[in-house]
Design an enzyme around this catalytic site. Structure first.
Site, PDB file in Angstrom:
ATOM      1  N   CYS A  25       0.814  -1.219   0.000  1.00  0.00           N
ATOM      2  CA  CYS A  25       0.000   0.000   0.000  1.00  0.00           C
ATOM      3  C   CYS A  25       0.849   1.271   0.000  1.00  0.00           C
ATOM      4  O   CYS A  25       0.311   2.373  -0.108  1.00  0.00           O
ATOM      5  CB  CYS A  25      -0.973   0.001   1.174  1.00  0.00           C
ATOM      6  SG  CYS A  25      -2.317  -1.177   0.961  1.00  0.00           S
ATOM      7  N   HIS A  69     -13.060   7.467  -9.604  1.00  0.00           N
ATOM      8  CA  HIS A  69     -11.949   7.710 -10.527  1.00  0.00           C
ATOM      9  C   HIS A  69     -11.107   8.916 -10.118  1.00  0.00           C
ATOM     10  O   HIS A  69     -10.668   9.701 -10.941  1.00  0.00           O
ATOM     11  CB  HIS A  69     -12.456   7.832 -11.975  1.00  0.00           C
ATOM     12  CG  HIS A  69     -12.891   6.522 -12.514  1.00  0.00           C
ATOM     13  ND1 HIS A  69     -14.151   6.024 -12.314  1.00  0.00           N
ATOM     14  CD2 HIS A  69     -12.218   5.578 -13.212  1.00  0.00           C
ATOM     15  CE1 HIS A  69     -14.254   4.837 -12.881  1.00  0.00           C
ATOM     16  NE2 HIS A  69     -13.085   4.535 -13.428  1.00  0.00           N
ATOM     17  N   GLU A 107     -12.031  -2.737   0.142  1.00  0.00           N
ATOM     18  CA  GLU A 107     -11.055  -2.450  -0.916  1.00  0.00           C
ATOM     19  C   GLU A 107     -10.917  -3.640  -1.858  1.00  0.00           C
ATOM     20  O   GLU A 107     -10.594  -3.465  -3.023  1.00  0.00           O
ATOM     21  CB  GLU A 107      -9.688  -2.157  -0.307  1.00  0.00           C
ATOM     22  CG  GLU A 107      -9.625  -0.889   0.472  1.00  0.00           C
ATOM     23  CD  GLU A 107      -8.242  -0.637   1.044  1.00  0.00           C
ATOM     24  OE1 GLU A 107      -7.946   0.530   1.324  1.00  0.00           O
ATOM     25  OE2 GLU A 107      -7.454  -1.579   1.214  1.00  0.00           O
TER      26      GLU A 107
END
Length: 117
Positions: A25, A69, A107
Site C-alpha cells: 500500500c 476515478h 477495498e
C-alpha cells in the site's frame, strides 16, 4: 431493531506513503471500492420503511462526484485507509440520516473495514 443496507461502488487510486517501502500500500495503486451504509430503527415510518432506499441517492451522487476515478490522497484530509473512509462516509451519512448505524468499506472482495459508533 430494523436494519437496512445499501451498497455503492466506485474506483479510485491511493497511496499510503507513511508505510514502509516494502508494504504494497506504500505504492500508488487502485481499488474497486464497495461502500455499504446501514440504517437502523426500532420503529418503521408510516410507509413501513426504516428509510426509503431512494432517499439514499445523494450518497451515490456524492461518491460519484467526489471519489469515483479520483486519487483519494487528493480528496481526504486523513490517510486514505478503509477505516478512515468508513468513518468519513459514516459522518457524511449521519449528518443527513440520523438512522445511520454503520458504514462498511471494502477495498477487495476479502477485506472490509467498518465504522460503527
Amino acid at each position: 431493531m430494523f436494519r437496512i443496507r445499501k451498497e455503492f461502488h466506485f474506483s479510485a487510486s491511493h497511496q499510503l506513503s507513511h508505510l514502509p517501502d516494502d508494504h504494497q500500500c506504500a505504492w500508488l495503486h487502485g481499488h474497486n471500492y464497495i461502500v455499504v451504509v446501514e440504517l437502523a430503527s426500532e420503529t418503521l415510518n408510516t410507509e413501513g420503511f426504516v428509510r426509503d432506499y431512494h432517499d439514499l441517492k445523494p450518497l451515490k451522487t456524492y461518491i460519484d462526484a467526489t471519489f469515483d476515478h479520483r486519487h483519494l490522497n487528493d480528496v481526504l484530509e486523513v490517510p486514505s485507509t478503509a477505516e478512515n473512509m468508513a468513518k468519513h462516509f459514516h459522518d457524511w451519512c449521519a449528518a443527513r440520516w440520523p438512522e445511520t448505524s454503520a458504514v462498511l468499506v471494502s477495498e477487495t472482495p476479502k477485506t472490509w473495514a467498518e465504522y460503527r459508533p
